[in-house]
Design an enzyme around this catalytic site. Sequence first.
Site, PDB file in Angstrom:
ATOM      1  N   ARG A 260     122.413  29.431 -59.461  1.00  0.00           N
ATOM      2  CA  ARG A 260     121.692  30.059 -60.570  1.00  0.00           C
ATOM      3  C   ARG A 260     120.714  29.042 -61.156  1.00  0.00           C
ATOM      4  O   ARG A 260     121.120  27.952 -61.562  1.00  0.00           O
ATOM      5  CB  ARG A 260     122.698  30.492 -61.642  1.00  0.00           C
ATOM      6  CG  ARG A 260     122.050  30.927 -62.926  1.00  0.00           C
ATOM      7  CD  ARG A 260     123.072  31.367 -63.992  1.00  0.00           C
ATOM      8  NE  ARG A 260     122.369  31.738 -65.190  1.00  0.00           N
ATOM      9  CZ  ARG A 260     122.603  31.196 -66.392  1.00  0.00           C
ATOM     10  NH1 ARG A 260     123.543  30.284 -66.582  1.00  0.00           N
ATOM     11  NH2 ARG A 260     121.893  31.572 -67.429  1.00  0.00           N
TER      12      ARG A 260
ATOM     13  N   HIS B 129     115.450  30.632 -70.011  1.00  0.00           N
ATOM     14  CA  HIS B 129     116.468  29.673 -70.438  1.00  0.00           C
ATOM     15  C   HIS B 129     115.781  28.711 -71.420  1.00  0.00           C
ATOM     16  O   HIS B 129     115.660  27.522 -71.171  1.00  0.00           O
ATOM     17  CB  HIS B 129     117.076  28.956 -69.227  1.00  0.00           C
ATOM     18  CG  HIS B 129     118.423  28.346 -69.480  1.00  0.00           C
ATOM     19  ND1 HIS B 129     119.530  28.587 -68.677  1.00  0.00           N
ATOM     20  CD2 HIS B 129     118.864  27.497 -70.432  1.00  0.00           C
ATOM     21  CE1 HIS B 129     120.574  27.898 -69.121  1.00  0.00           C
ATOM     22  NE2 HIS B 129     120.194  27.230 -70.188  1.00  0.00           N
TER      23      HIS B 129
ATOM     24  N   GLU C 279     121.853  33.176 -73.063  1.00  0.00           N
ATOM     25  CA  GLU C 279     122.383  32.881 -74.397  1.00  0.00           C
ATOM     26  C   GLU C 279     121.369  33.114 -75.509  1.00  0.00           C
ATOM     27  O   GLU C 279     120.942  32.170 -76.189  1.00  0.00           O
ATOM     28  CB  GLU C 279     122.903  31.438 -74.452  1.00  0.00           C
ATOM     29  CG  GLU C 279     124.015  31.159 -73.471  1.00  0.00           C
ATOM     30  CD  GLU C 279     124.654  29.783 -73.663  1.00  0.00           C
ATOM     31  OE1 GLU C 279     124.194  29.020 -74.531  1.00  0.00           O
ATOM     32  OE2 GLU C 279     125.620  29.470 -72.943  1.00  0.00           O
TER      33      GLU C 279
ATOM     34  N   ASN D 292     128.996  33.131 -70.397  1.00  0.00           N
ATOM     35  CA  ASN D 292     129.056  31.673 -70.431  1.00  0.00           C
ATOM     36  C   ASN D 292     130.187  31.288 -71.366  1.00  0.00           C
ATOM     37  O   ASN D 292     130.258  31.790 -72.497  1.00  0.00           O
ATOM     38  CB  ASN D 292     127.748  31.077 -70.975  1.00  0.00           C
ATOM     39  CG  ASN D 292     126.566  31.321 -70.045  1.00  0.00           C
ATOM     40  OD1 ASN D 292     126.717  31.885 -68.964  1.00  0.00           O
ATOM     41  ND2 ASN D 292     125.397  30.897 -70.471  1.00  0.00           N
TER      42      ASN D 292
ATOM     43  N   TYR E  43     132.699  27.875 -72.773  1.00  0.00           N
ATOM     44  CA  TYR E  43     133.072  26.459 -72.777  1.00  0.00           C
ATOM     45  C   TYR E  43     134.340  26.186 -73.576  1.00  0.00           C
ATOM     46  O   TYR E  43     135.194  25.432 -73.167  1.00  0.00           O
ATOM     47  CB  TYR E  43     131.918  25.603 -73.338  1.00  0.00           C
ATOM     48  CG  TYR E  43     130.739  25.593 -72.389  1.00  0.00           C
ATOM     49  CD1 TYR E  43     130.670  24.673 -71.358  1.00  0.00           C
ATOM     50  CD2 TYR E  43     129.726  26.544 -72.485  1.00  0.00           C
ATOM     51  CE1 TYR E  43     129.620  24.678 -70.450  1.00  0.00           C
ATOM     52  CE2 TYR E  43     128.678  26.565 -71.584  1.00  0.00           C
ATOM     53  CZ  TYR E  43     128.632  25.635 -70.565  1.00  0.00           C
ATOM     54  OH  TYR E  43     127.610  25.661 -69.659  1.00  0.00           O
TER      55      TYR E  43
ATOM     56  N   GLU F  87     128.190  30.440 -66.580  1.00  0.00           N
ATOM     57  CA  GLU F  87     128.315  29.017 -66.902  1.00  0.00           C
ATOM     58  C   GLU F  87     129.728  28.717 -67.348  1.00  0.00           C
ATOM     59  O   GLU F  87     130.300  29.465 -68.133  1.00  0.00           O
ATOM     60  CB  GLU F  87     127.393  28.599 -68.064  1.00  0.00           C
ATOM     61  CG  GLU F  87     125.953  28.494 -67.714  1.00  0.00           C
ATOM     62  CD  GLU F  87     125.093  28.053 -68.906  1.00  0.00           C
ATOM     63  OE1 GLU F  87     125.595  27.336 -69.788  1.00  0.00           O
ATOM     64  OE2 GLU F  87     123.925  28.461 -68.923  1.00  0.00           O
TER      65      GLU F  87
HETATM   66  C1  FCB Z   1     124.849  26.230 -72.597  1.00  0.00           C
HETATM   67  C2  FCB Z   1     123.447  26.218 -72.045  1.00  0.00           C
HETATM   68  C3  FCB Z   1     123.231  25.216 -70.937  1.00  0.00           C
HETATM   69  C4  FCB Z   1     123.947  23.910 -71.217  1.00  0.00           C
HETATM   70  C5  FCB Z   1     125.399  24.178 -71.522  1.00  0.00           C
HETATM   71  C6  FCB Z   1     126.213  22.930 -71.746  1.00  0.00           C
HETATM   72  O1  FCB Z   1     124.821  26.659 -73.922  1.00  0.00           O
HETATM   73  O2  FCB Z   1     123.103  27.493 -71.573  1.00  0.00           O
HETATM   74  O3  FCB Z   1     121.846  25.025 -70.766  1.00  0.00           O
HETATM   75  O4  FCB Z   1     123.323  23.234 -72.227  1.00  0.00           O
HETATM   76  O5  FCB Z   1     125.498  24.998 -72.651  1.00  0.00           O
END
Ligand code: FCB
Length: 479
Positions: free
Chosen positions: A84, A128, A173, A302, A304, A379
């Site tokens: 991607r 992006h 995002e 996405n 984290y 992501e």
């Molecule tokens: C996300 C973004 C990506 C990167 C990651 C760590 O928010 O989409 O570009 O910065 O975090």
Amino acid sequence: MPESATPVTPVTFPPAFLWGAATSAYQIEGAVREDGRTPSIWDTFSHTPGRTAGGDTGDIAVDHYHRYRDDVALMAELGLNAYRFSVSWPRVQPTGRGPAVQRGLDFYRRLVDELLAAGIKPTVTLYHWDLPQELEDAGGWPERDTAYRFAEYAQIVGAALGDRVEQWITLNEPWCTAFLGYGSGVHAPGRTDPVAALRAAHHLNLAHGLGTVALRSVMPARNSVAISLNTSVVRPLSESPADLAAARRIDDLSGGIFHGPVLHGAYPGSLLEATAPVTDWSFVQGGDLELIHQPLDAVCLNYYTPTVVSAAEGDVRGPRADGHGASDHSPWLGADDVAFHQPPGEHTAMGWSVDPTGLHELIMRYHREAPGLPLYISENGAAYDDKPGADGTVHDPERIAYLDGHLKAVRRAVADGADVRGYYLWSLLDNFEWAYGYEKRFGAVYVDYETQERVPKSSARWYARAARTGTLPPVEPGE
Ligand code: FCB
């Protein structure tokens, strides 16, 4: 039974599962003044003193614009079957309007051809975060016209690459674009105006809808169009009504504000109510919600880390534990009475807590929000303070553990009925991590920023085995 003989059930993924990695244009390409490219808001922002750690910019980044062939070869060596990347808007349409620059489009044509030749499925993200500066000068995302400009750009890129790229993502995002870009100001263009942020959110939604229509008007019907959302996985600190209400507020502001109109054709009533002191939303015009509510082919997520909140006593502006950078202005509009808490346990170099259960929760939530639609993890990954050892190799057992835990969460969601078709590790390479500059390394592949040498970390080798076999390899202690 000795430990080595303990039977372990292999964690195996469906055969067609996409094992990908993700990047974005400004974070890796460099070559910011080549082949007709003009500045984006991130060029301007990163060149403004005090905006990024160490004054870092994407001027050179990891020089992917010149090294893309080697980078594709590296992906093939790592057994990836999907990649991607994003297209840089100011590279293909420098002023954000009018005809395309063929040299800019040619770069992406060559990249895609290289990927296809290596058996790697390309996924294109159109936006992006690198808005052409000229469009920001004309008002940026708070202006309605930017959504129409995006649709024109989408049509240009769709027409150029739609014959060879099947998977498309309109926006990455939009929460970050709207609320970090125009609310807290920690991202480009660095504005801190609550009304502008909410207007930006709506115009991003509109851009997604108009862009989807524009893409479909020029692409084969088999192609898939999606959006990448980073809805927070919000956890209330307690089950008290006040904490539950705080969680609801953050859920609306990170998720409902986008998936409400995109998937259901309406903004949540609770969002409109909570933001009423800031705006009456009169920038939403008749017919907008229908335009935004286009049928989609997939939803990309996405993830984290989760977000823990409670109701705060009084005003909690100032330093926050929400993981989105320091600013005197909160990105969470109308939520000054919400407190953010750092969850206990392990954290990455970003200070983000490691919690794979959040990914499972997020997938199951969108399994319900978007019934019948395929889901992708567009992501997921972690930053750690990776350094080469004396022998030049880079060992990152924490990242292996992070990926293993999160991929297991994905697999659990598949077992629970969610139609997850692929996973894109963030990121293929260490790169320019926005306001954090080059300080934070998210890559599975280490980059020496002096020489641009690429060194696959041990996590890249581990992930390569998973990609090749469709089964998660064991996590060796000390790997
Ligand atoms: C996300 C973004 C990506 C990167 C990651 C760590 O928010 O989409 O570009 O910065 O975090």
